[in-house]
Design an enzyme around this catalytic site. Structure first.
Site, PDB file in Angstrom:
ATOM      1  N   ASN A 148       0.803  -1.219   0.000  1.00 25.55           N
ATOM      2  CA  ASN A 148       0.000   0.000   0.000  1.00 25.55           C
ATOM      3  C   ASN A 148       0.841   1.276   0.000  1.00 25.55           C
ATOM      4  OD1 ASN A 148       0.660  -0.873   2.647  1.00 25.55           O
ATOM      5  ND2 ASN A 148      -0.899   0.444   3.526  1.00 25.55           N
ATOM      6  N   LYS A 171      12.391  -7.567   1.516  1.00 28.91           N
ATOM      7  CA  LYS A 171      11.451  -8.273   0.649  1.00 28.91           C
ATOM      8  C   LYS A 171      10.222  -7.371   0.489  1.00 28.91           C
ATOM      9  CE  LYS A 171       8.639 -11.178  -1.376  1.00 28.91           C
ATOM     10  NZ  LYS A 171       7.503 -10.212  -1.463  1.00 28.91           N
ATOM     11  N   GLU A 174       5.295  -8.126  -3.824  1.00 27.75           N
ATOM     12  CA  GLU A 174       5.540  -8.512  -5.214  1.00 27.75           C
ATOM     13  C   GLU A 174       4.762  -7.643  -6.196  1.00 27.75           C
ATOM     14  OE1 GLU A 174       2.776 -11.590  -3.258  1.00 27.75           O
ATOM     15  OE2 GLU A 174       4.637 -10.533  -2.781  1.00 27.75           O
ATOM     16  N   GLY A 224       2.597  -5.497   7.657  1.00 29.16           N
ATOM     17  CA  GLY A 224       1.737  -6.419   6.936  1.00 29.16           C
ATOM     18  C   GLY A 224       0.492  -6.746   7.738  1.00 29.16           C
ATOM     19  N   SER A 225      -0.139  -7.831   7.398  1.00 31.20           N
ATOM     20  CA  SER A 225      -1.389  -8.220   8.042  1.00 31.20           C
ATOM     21  C   SER A 225      -1.128  -8.960   9.351  1.00 31.20           C
ATOM     22  CB  SER A 225      -2.200  -9.112   7.108  1.00 31.20           C
ATOM     23  OG  SER A 225      -1.561 -10.376   6.960  1.00 31.20           O
ATOM     24  N   GLU A 246       4.360  -4.073  12.573  1.00 34.29           N
ATOM     25  CA  GLU A 246       3.323  -3.056  12.365  1.00 34.29           C
ATOM     26  C   GLU A 246       2.260  -3.731  11.522  1.00 34.29           C
ATOM     27  OE1 GLU A 246       0.945  -0.936  10.607  1.00 34.29           O
ATOM     28  OE2 GLU A 246       2.581  -0.005   9.487  1.00 34.29           O
ATOM     29  N   LEU A 247       1.174  -4.136  12.194  1.00 33.13           N
ATOM     30  CA  LEU A 247       0.188  -5.001  11.564  1.00 33.13           C
ATOM     31  C   LEU A 247      -1.106  -4.226  11.290  1.00 33.13           C
ATOM     32  CD1 LEU A 247       0.936  -8.154  13.752  1.00 33.13           C
ATOM     33  CD2 LEU A 247       2.001  -7.447  11.597  1.00 33.13           C
ATOM     34  N   CYS A 280      -3.166   1.616   6.740  1.00 33.30           N
ATOM     35  CA  CYS A 280      -3.335   0.900   8.005  1.00 33.30           C
ATOM     36  C   CYS A 280      -3.875   1.798   9.111  1.00 33.30           C
ATOM     37  CB  CYS A 280      -2.019   0.251   8.433  1.00 33.30           C
ATOM     38  SG  CYS A 280      -0.648   1.409   8.580  1.00 33.30           S
ATOM     39  N   GLU A 378     -10.822  -5.409   9.376  1.00 34.73           N
ATOM     40  CA  GLU A 378     -10.240  -4.211   8.781  1.00 34.73           C
ATOM     41  C   GLU A 378     -10.680  -4.128   7.319  1.00 34.73           C
ATOM     42  OE1 GLU A 378      -5.874  -2.079   8.185  1.00 34.73           O
ATOM     43  OE2 GLU A 378      -5.984  -4.244   8.485  1.00 34.73           O
TER      44      GLU A 378
END
Length: 474
Positions: A148, A171, A174, A224-225, A246-247, A280, A378
């Protein structure tokens, strides 16, 4: 057609065996290029490189680290238009938002250049012994980032790692790897040893398992999630690597009695639909006093309906497409669930006509049932439920009644806003403000939204370990 490569040992190169994966334009859904698909040997080569890079960079003078970060910031700004257009092409956000993201990323390099030379240690004596605590680089870092914010999320990890004297393997998502690759190149061109940074793309679970399973990695950081965060915690158990996570978020926005209802509605609507709601810390649940709920919802819906939806590279566009087909399907499912539960759609609630990509109209709903999935899941998309409340105790209880605890917002008189903010179970609160992500302040959450902080004076500490030395004269 564009092709992105791996960045290992200070140079761009194709994946071993020539493996690739498609890149899509979210505004059309079409394949517009490819990204390298790293093999196991590629990942192992990257790990070997950052192991060498850590040994060299940890010995660098903090002033050298600051010079590298300052130089990388200048290079990134000189390439801002190129990087911004790559973000829009890969992720879909409006070009103005992409340009602002590149500038924000350069700002993280600016901030951590200053933090690099800050003395984080301390010394003291009891008259017979001298005690010292110093902060040393933690070692090679593995960083995983989401799609995002393809530039600012890697920047939040690259900058403090370099400032602390760590090497880092990134990483990126993608779907949108170009910005992370551009920043790695800027760092190396500014003087960072080529082995001190690597960027690999490909199958995310396979790369995560191989990278985290390596004893080379001493620290893991993820944006990420929540499910992905839990999986990385599990993978890290073998080598006990510390994590910064940081989810997901599900930010409540509480409008207080006495607030300027129209101004709050306009401000919160603008914040909600930034990046098509794929933020987020996006406000996602809007709690409004019962007496003001109808007026708030009407102004919120008017603001949402006036937003221009379209391809991010088109002039005048406010809301671009969702970043991938998965998000489009998820948003459509949430709106279908709302309708089935009896919610009323004031505006939006559909894919716009005449746009072939992954677009969804800014959507505002009222009469939301207590069982609606959007209240606990979410949404990560352009869906805004307006929720009347009877008193502040009710609003706070409902705001806190989710597993996430990343951000929250309060709008109203300042003193009352501060009091309400103190009752919210989150890591960040904006009172009459929605611009929470600044380099100078710590960014992170509580509960299932993760732990650790990025930014601020706290940010560099995540990449160091405290080493204590006691000395007694001979």
């Amino acid at each position: 057609m564009t092709e992105t490569q791996l960045f290992v040992g200070g140079r761009l190169r194709a994946a071993a065996g020539g493996g690739t994966m498609p890149l899509h334009d979210p505004a059309t859904g079409r394949v517009t290029g490819s990204a390298a698909r790293a093999s196991e040997s590629d990942v192992d080569e990257a790990l070997e490189a950052v192991a060498r890079g850590a040994a060299a960079w940890r010995r660098s003078d903090p002033r050298e680290r600051a010079r590298v970060l300052d130089g990388a910031a200048a290079l990134l700004r000189s390439r801002a238009e190129e990087v911004a257009r790559a973000i829009t092409a890969e992720q879909g956000k409006p070009l103005g938002e992409a340009r602002a993201e590149v500038e924000q990323s350069a700002g993280y390099f600016d901030w951590f250049a200053k933090e690099a030379v800050r003395d984080l240690g301390r010394t003291w004596s009891d008259g017979d012994r001298t005690f010292a605590v110093e902060r040393r680089p933690i070692g090679p870092v593995a960083a995983f980032t989401a799609w995002n914010f393809p530039a600012s999320l890697p920047a939040r990890k690259l900058a403090p790692a370099v400032a602390a004297g760590c090497s880092i393997l990134v990483k990126p998502a993608e779907e949108a790897p170009s910005a992370a690759l551009a920043m790695a190149r800027c760092l190396v061109e500014a003087g960072l040893p080529g082995d001190a940074v690597a960027v690999v793309t490909g199958d995310a679970p396979a790369i995560a398992e191989r990278v985290i399973g390596s004893p080379v990695i001493r620290k893991i950081t993820l944006t990420g999630s929540i499910p992905v965060g839990r999986e990385l915690v599990r993978l890290s158990a073998e080598h006990l690597q510390p994590l910064s996570l940081e989810l997901g978020g599900h930010a409540p926005a509480i409008v207080l009695p006495g607030a300027d209802i129209a101004a709050a509605a306009r401000t919160l609507a603008s914040a909600k639909f930034r990046n098509a709601g794929q933020v987020c810390i996006s406000p996602t649940r809007f709690f409004v006093p019962e007496a003001d709920a109808e007026a708030f919802a009407a102004e919120f819906a008017r603001t949402a309906a006036a937003l221009v939806v379209g391809p991010g590279d088109r002039d005048g566009v406010d809301v671009g497409p969702l970043a991938n087909e998965r998000r489009l399907a998820a948003v459509e499912s949430l709106v279908a669930d709302l309708r089935e539960g009896g919610a009323r759609v004031l505006t939006g609630g559909r894919r716009p006509e005449g746009l072939p990509g992954w677009f969804y109209e800014p959507t505002v709903v009222v009469d939301v049932p207590a069982t609606a999935r959007v209240l606990t899941e979410e949404p990560f998309g352009p869906v805004a439920p307006i929720l009347p409340y009877a008193d502040l105790d009710e609003a706070v209880a409902r705001a806190n009644a989710v597993e996430q605890g990343l951000a929250a917002y309060v709008f109203g008189p300042e003193d009352a806003g501060r009091e309400a903010a103190a009752r919210l179970e989150v890591g960040m609160v904006g009172v009459n403000s929605t611009a929470l992500a600044v380099a100078e302040a710590p960014f992170g959450g509580v509960k299932s939204s993760g732990y650790g902080r990025e930014g601020g004076t706290e940010g560099i500490g995540e990449y160091t370990v405290a080493v204590y030395t006691q000395v007694r004269p001979q």
